[in-house]
Design a protein around this motif. Structure first.
Motif: not given
Length: 812
Positions: A470-473, A483-488, A494-497, A530-531
């Motif tokens: 269930g994870q995305s690369h 709009g993803v920033s500072d992702a560790g 996938q959850g963000y999407f 997408i918001t």
């Protein structure tokens, strides 16, 4: 050995004759037992005949028979006649093709309310069950039309015309027993004084049938007390014993049936005009009671003597064979080991070097010579040709670089250390040339880097969704457009999407993804909102299953994602501009059209022929512009989703007739015939009737423009595995091959000069395509084998929702 063979032959012959005599005696007894069962079956059916005679007498004595009277009579008769539990008696009456309400009223007067005839048999009289006792509240058969089954109807009418009881198949075997086969006895009933000398008299005095529905498990089981332990039997209606004719099989009601019965018998009985085939097979109990084991004792005693003699002779021969086999096996093992060693040593892709404890080469194969570019290194130190090899730890593997003829070479080296029987240390080095692998890996890395740069320049994000975890690369570009920033390292993309996508759009995306994962479609294409922190953006994704396991189950879904917000906004501006211009043109066109019409009406006779020609030219061009503006507005409405659709279950044949009636004036003016190829049955499909009529009228109008005078334009419909197919076929010249790709695009026409002669705006087919696709169908063009031009519409269930539908709903 000869004496052994003779003794076995004599013993076997004596045992065979003993066995044969016992078998023949048991077979004769089995035939007597089964003959008795056949007589019992015939007697049981005669008892059923008596019950039917009683019902017939009741009908003649009580002309105004009611349900309570019938039920009370049957209950009393079942006790007196000793009928089996679960048996029922019925009255079946012929019913003409009158008003069903009359039948319901008549049955209500007889004590049965809410009765309807089922199933209906249009064009034929119904043969209806009017009384049945006892009734089953779970599966009431009052109103059942037995005439719906052709086989039962034929038997019932034969009984009526012959004044004889007839036996018919009963299908399910009666109410509450839907999975059991059965029979039905039908006795004709005639009014007193009926002339039975001819068929006409029988039909004139015919009243109905007394019926005895027979469920196999209730009335055909337990023919004799000996049956459960002695035999199984199967009853078939007809001369052939097939699964389709099976009425009852006792083996399905009992356990312990013989897999391969020793005794079997088949007989055919003539029961009430039908051939009934009965097959018996013995059960283990009967077989056990009739087994003569004397032949076994005889065979065992003779065999023991023969075996003892054979054992003595065999023991001596076995010792000789064992020694010979041991020698052969040892020799074969040594040969196999030698062949295996040779195959390893001579492997062209695996170099092998054996050294002593000090690193001096004792042996090497040709592959090692090639990799090390040394003709023969035996007697030399391995480090001289492969520096650092002897420093490799025991049972270790490493990659080493060489320079051979001025070129670099990479080798994978593995060292195994072992001891000889004398205690001397030896090392075996396994060499493999991995130069090409490293070069390929370098090229792949460079290609991936170039691809990443290209995707970044084109603002195309890439994602891979692992269906197991269930994870995305995702790529850096995907992060940027989302709009993803500072992702560790542990960021849940996938959850963000799923948290950012519009909920309505997410439902559509999941349905389309599931269809692709399930193998219903090759890819999943979606447009969704997408918001982001800076507002809402439109995205388009295009993905497909990139990996599946051996059983076909999808493992990963890989695809691309782009930001299409700017193109969406530009498309909305375009539609708004077209709508505004079209509305603004309508008012002056209406005024011009009115003025021209008034001038023709008021000044037509006073004008010169040239003036009248000019007015007519103006009127035609105004009409043409009006049609163009209407088509542009229709196209704009359907493309933006403002055209509403009312989907109903529509019968196709009337739809075809209405489309033909609309076009008949145009067809007659062009000297054309319009034929309808209607489906053979009442075909229905879910669609918007008015919009489909608009599409068919457009296709028929085009056909009338190009079909030669005197020919026939055909409008038809068929149904197949792919769904409903509507078509319009004519004998016109068809569409040029060079124009087919633009056929359904707006403002496109194959020949400008022809279009001026034939009329048209170039928007009709584009509007037709939009309407058909909004209803979930497809529209296309083909040239038939007979040379006809054919436009077709294929209406089938959609798997993927149209990718632009969400955007259209938002714009609307």
């Amino acid at each position: 050995m000869a004496s052994l063979v003779v003794s076995l032959v004599v013993t076997g012959a004596a045992a065979w004759h003993t066995y044969k005599d016992g078998y023949e005696d048991a077979a004769a007894e089995f035939e007597l037992v089964t003959a008795e069962a056949a007589d019992v079956l015939v007697a049981r059916f005669r008892k059923f005949q008596v019950a039917l005679d009683g019902v017939a007498g009741l009908v003649r004595v009580v002309p105004d028979l009611t349900a309570p009277v019938f039920t009370e009579y049957v209950s009393a008769m079942r006790l007196d006649a000793g009928l089996p539990d679960g048996t029922r008696l019925a009255l079946i009456e012929p019913l003409g093709q009158g008003d069903p309400a009359d039948f319901a009223a008549r049955m209500a007067a007889r004590g049965l309310h809410g009765t309807v005839v089922y199933p209906e048999t249009p064009g034929e009289d119904a043969l209806v069950v009017t009384f049945i006792a006892p009734r089953d509240p779970q599966a009431d058969e009052i109103g059942l039309n037995i005439g719906a089954d052709p086989a039962r109807r034929a038997v019932a009418l034969a009984a009526r015309d012959s004044a004889e009881i007839r036996l018919a198949p009963y299908g399910t075997g009666g109410a509450g027993q839907e999975d059991l086969p059965g029979l039905m006895l039908l006795r004709p009933i005639y009014a007193p004084g009926t002339d039975r000398a001819n068929t006409e008299g029988l039909r004139e005095g015919f009243v109905g049938w007394a019926a005895f529905p027979l469920v196999g498990t209730q009335v055909l089981a337990d023919l004799t007390p000996l049956q459960p332990e002695t035999y199984d039997y199967a009853i078939h209606l007809g001369p052939e014993a097939t699964p389709e004719t099976l009425v009852y099989d006792s083996a399905t009601d009992a356990s312990g049936a013989a897999d391969s019965p020793r005794f079997q018998r088949t007989a055919q009985l003539d029961l009430f005009g039908q051939v009934v085939t009965i097959s018996w097979s013995s059960r283990p109990g009967f077989e056990a009671a009739h087994v003569d084991r004397n032949h076994l004792l005889l065979m065992a005693f003779g065999s023991i003597l023969a075996v003892m003699l054979a054992a003595l002779l065999r023991a001596q021969a076995q010792r000789e064979r064992s020694v010979t086999e041991l020698v052969r096996v040892r020799t074969a093992d040594l040969e196999a080991q030698r062949s295996q060693n040779d195959s390893i040593i001579n492997n062209p892709h695996l170099g092998i070097v054996i050294t002593d404890g000090s690193g001096v080469v004792l042996r090497s194969n040709p592959a090692a010579h090639t990799m090390l570019s040394a003709a023969d290194c035996v007697g030399h130190s391995l480090d001289a040709v492969l520096p650092g090899a002897t420093a490799l730890g025991e049972d270790r593997q490493a990659r080493m670089a060489l320079r051979v003829d001025g070129e670099g070479r990479a080798l994978s080296v593995k060292r195994d250390t072992w001891q000889t029987p004398e205690g001397a240390t030896r090392s075996t080095f396994f060499l493999r040339d991995v130069t090409r692998e490293e070069q390929d890996a370098q090229r792949v890395a460079e290609t991936e880097q170039r691809l990443e740069l290209a995707l970044r320049a084109a603002e195309i994000g890439v994602f891979e969704f692992d269906l197991a975890t269930g994870q995305s690369h995702v790529s850096d570009t995907w992060k940027r457009i989302m709009g993803v920033s500072d992702a560790g390292a542990d960021f849940d993309y996938q959850g963000y999407f799923e948290a950012r996508i519009d909920p309505d759009d997410f439902v559509v995306l999941k349905a389309n993804d599931f269809a692709c994962i399930n193998g219903d479609t090759d890819r999943t294409v979606n447009e969704f909102r997408i918001t982001r922190d800076d507002g809402t953006r439109w995205m388009r994704s295009d993905a497909m299953v990139s990996r599946r396991c051996a059983d076909g189950r999808a493992l990963t879904l890989t695809g691309t994602q782009v930001d299409i917000t700017d193109s969406i906004e530009m498309e909305m501006v375009k539609h708004q501009f077209i709508a505004t211009v079209s509305h603004e043109l309508r008012t002056p066109l209406t005024a011009v059209n009115g003025a021209v019409t008034l001038m023709q009406a008021a000044e037509g006779e006073a004008l010169s022929s040239q003036g009248r020609r000019l007015l007519e030219m103006a009127r035609k061009n105004v009409d043409r512009l009006t049609v163009l503006v209407s088509d542009i507005l229709d196209l704009q409405h359907v493309q933006t989703g403002n055209m509403r659709f009312k989907m109903d279950d529509v019968e196709i044949t009337p739809l075809l007739r209405d489309a033909r009636d609309q076009i008949l004036p145009i067809a007659r003016a062009a000297e054309l015939n319009v034929a309808i190829h209607a489906p053979a049955h009442h075909l229905h499909h879910g669609l918007d009737r008015g919009r489909m009529l608009q599409v068919l009228a457009n296709l028929l109008s085009n056909a009338c423009k190009f079909a030669p005078a005197g020919s026939t334009v055909t409008l038809g419909a068929t149904e197949g595995p792919e769904g409903l197919r509507l078509f319009v076929r004519d004998a016109g010249p068809g569409v040029p091959d060079t124009f087919r790709s633009s056929l359904f695009k707006p403002f496109r026409q194959a020949d400008n000069s022809d279009s001026r002669d034939k009329g048209g705006t170039g928007l009709g087919l584009s509007i037709a395509r939009e309407i058909v696709e909004r209803m979930g169908g497809e529209i296309g063009y083909t040239r038939t084998e007979a040379g006809y031009t054919e436009f077709f519409i294929l209406m089938r269930p959609q798997i993927n929702r149209p990718v632009a539908e969400v955007r259209r709903q938002a714009a609307g």
